[in-house]
Write a protein that holds these residues in place. Structure first.
Motif, mmCIF file in Angstrom:
data_model
loop_
_atom_site.group_PDB
_atom_site.id
_atom_site.type_symbol
_atom_site.label_atom_id
_atom_site.label_comp_id
_atom_site.label_asym_id
_atom_site.label_seq_id
_atom_site.Cartn_x
_atom_site.Cartn_y
_atom_site.Cartn_z
ATOM 1 N N VAL A 7 2.595 -1.362 -10.565
ATOM 2 C CA VAL A 7 4.047 -1.134 -10.621
ATOM 3 C C VAL A 7 4.335 0.301 -11.069
ATOM 4 O O VAL A 7 5.198 0.972 -10.499
ATOM 5 N N LEU A 8 3.608 0.780 -12.067
ATOM 6 C CA LEU A 8 3.790 2.160 -12.511
ATOM 7 C C LEU A 8 3.452 3.142 -11.393
ATOM 8 O O LEU A 8 4.197 4.097 -11.134
ATOM 9 N N TRP A 9 2.319 2.921 -10.726
ATOM 10 C CA TRP A 9 1.932 3.795 -9.612
ATOM 11 C C TRP A 9 2.962 3.747 -8.494
ATOM 12 O O TRP A 9 3.361 4.778 -7.954
ATOM 13 N N ALA A 10 3.413 2.550 -8.140
ATOM 14 C CA ALA A 10 4.365 2.394 -7.048
ATOM 15 C C ALA A 10 5.699 3.052 -7.376
ATOM 16 O O ALA A 10 6.317 3.688 -6.512
ATOM 17 N N ALA A 11 6.156 2.922 -8.614
ATOM 18 C CA ALA A 11 7.414 3.548 -9.007
ATOM 19 C C ALA A 11 7.309 5.067 -8.914
ATOM 20 O O ALA A 11 8.216 5.730 -8.400
ATOM 21 N N LEU A 12 6.204 5.620 -9.379
ATOM 22 C CA LEU A 12 6.009 7.063 -9.259
ATOM 23 C C LEU A 12 5.913 7.482 -7.793
ATOM 24 O O LEU A 12 6.419 8.544 -7.401
ATOM 25 N N HIS A 13 5.269 6.666 -6.979
ATOM 26 C CA HIS A 13 5.136 6.948 -5.550
ATOM 27 C C HIS A 13 6.510 6.966 -4.863
ATOM 28 O O HIS A 13 6.796 7.863 -4.071
ATOM 29 N N LEU A 72 9.437 7.448 -6.347
ATOM 30 C CA LEU A 72 10.204 8.577 -6.867
ATOM 31 C C LEU A 72 9.755 9.897 -6.258
ATOM 32 O O LEU A 72 10.572 10.775 -5.995
ATOM 33 N N LYS A 73 8.456 10.029 -6.016
ATOM 34 C CA LYS A 73 7.941 11.246 -5.408
ATOM 35 C C LYS A 73 8.441 11.402 -3.974
ATOM 36 O O LYS A 73 8.766 12.485 -3.528
ATOM 37 N N LYS A 74 8.523 10.271 -3.243
ATOM 38 C CA LYS A 74 9.005 10.306 -1.868
ATOM 39 C C LYS A 74 10.501 10.625 -1.810
ATOM 40 O O LYS A 74 10.967 11.173 -0.816
ATOM 41 N N SER A 75 11.244 10.268 -2.831
ATOM 42 C CA SER A 75 12.694 10.452 -2.786
ATOM 43 C C SER A 75 13.120 11.901 -3.037
ATOM 44 O O SER A 75 14.232 12.262 -2.746
ATOM 45 N N ARG A 103 0.804 -1.220 0.000
ATOM 46 C CA ARG A 103 0.000 0.000 0.000
ATOM 47 C C ARG A 103 0.835 1.266 0.000
ATOM 48 O O ARG A 103 0.388 2.295 -0.503
ATOM 49 N N ASP A 104 2.007 1.213 0.602
ATOM 50 C CA ASP A 104 2.863 2.392 0.695
ATOM 51 C C ASP A 104 4.318 1.972 0.450
ATOM 52 O O ASP A 104 5.109 1.904 1.387
ATOM 53 N N PRO A 105 4.678 1.685 -0.811
ATOM 54 C CA PRO A 105 6.040 1.232 -1.085
ATOM 55 C C PRO A 105 7.046 2.342 -0.794
ATOM 56 O O PRO A 105 6.798 3.514 -1.085
ATOM 57 N N ILE A 106 8.170 1.966 -0.183
ATOM 58 C CA ILE A 106 9.174 2.967 0.157
ATOM 59 C C ILE A 106 10.469 2.784 -0.626
ATOM 60 O O ILE A 106 11.339 3.641 -0.572
ATOM 61 N N SER A 107 10.607 1.678 -1.355
ATOM 62 C CA SER A 107 11.806 1.481 -2.159
ATOM 63 C C SER A 107 11.471 0.613 -3.368
ATOM 64 O O SER A 107 10.415 -0.013 -3.438
ATOM 65 N N MET A 108 12.408 0.590 -4.281
ATOM 66 C CA MET A 108 12.226 -0.236 -5.470
ATOM 67 C C MET A 108 12.255 -1.722 -5.122
ATOM 68 O O MET A 108 11.747 -2.546 -5.868
ATOM 69 N N TRP A 109 12.856 -2.070 -3.985
ATOM 70 C CA TRP A 109 12.872 -3.468 -3.548
ATOM 71 C C TRP A 109 11.461 -3.959 -3.240
ATOM 72 O O TRP A 109 11.149 -5.126 -3.462
ATOM 73 N N ASP A 110 10.603 -3.080 -2.727
ATOM 74 C CA ASP A 110 9.200 -3.446 -2.495
ATOM 75 C C ASP A 110 8.517 -3.803 -3.811
ATOM 76 O O ASP A 110 7.775 -4.784 -3.899
ATOM 77 N N ILE A 111 8.776 -3.003 -4.822
ATOM 78 C CA ILE A 111 8.172 -3.234 -6.130
ATOM 79 C C ILE A 111 8.706 -4.530 -6.729
ATOM 80 O O ILE A 111 7.942 -5.358 -7.240
ATOM 81 N N LEU A 112 10.013 -4.721 -6.646
ATOM 82 C CA LEU A 112 10.628 -5.921 -7.201
ATOM 83 C C LEU A 112 10.119 -7.185 -6.506
ATOM 84 O O LEU A 112 9.807 -8.177 -7.164
ATOM 85 N N ALA A 113 10.010 -7.149 -5.190
ATOM 86 C CA ALA A 113 9.532 -8.314 -4.446
ATOM 87 C C ALA A 113 8.088 -8.652 -4.817
ATOM 88 O O ALA A 113 7.744 -9.826 -5.002
#
Length: 65
Positions: free
Chosen positions: A53-59, A61-64, A7-17
């Motif tokens: 995945v697209l939403w999470a990646a943007l999320h 990147l926005k946090k970073s 629900r709230d990915p904080i890194s690309m590792w979350d997306i990859l997993a």
């Protein structure tokens, strides 16, 4: 090791997993059954996963920034 946050990915590792888990489940389902209706359902679920995945990646990147 922590569980991936969906629900709230904080890194690309979350997306990859999450993506690897989906691919593993899809592979297992297709090995068990190769029925046409199952393949059609997996395509629909795959589209949802790609959108997530697209939403999470943007999320992430926005946090970073």
């Amino acid at each position: 090791m922590r569980r991936p946050r969906i629900r709230d990915p904080i890194s690309m590792w979350d997306i990859l997993a999450a993506l690897i888990a989906y691919l593993l489940v899809e592979y297992i389902v297709l090995q068990i059954t190769g029925d046409l209706i199952v393949r059609q359902e997996l395509v629909v679920i795959g589209i949802v996963v790609v959108l997530w995945v697209l939403w999470a990646a943007l999320h992430v990147l926005k946090k970073s920034t």
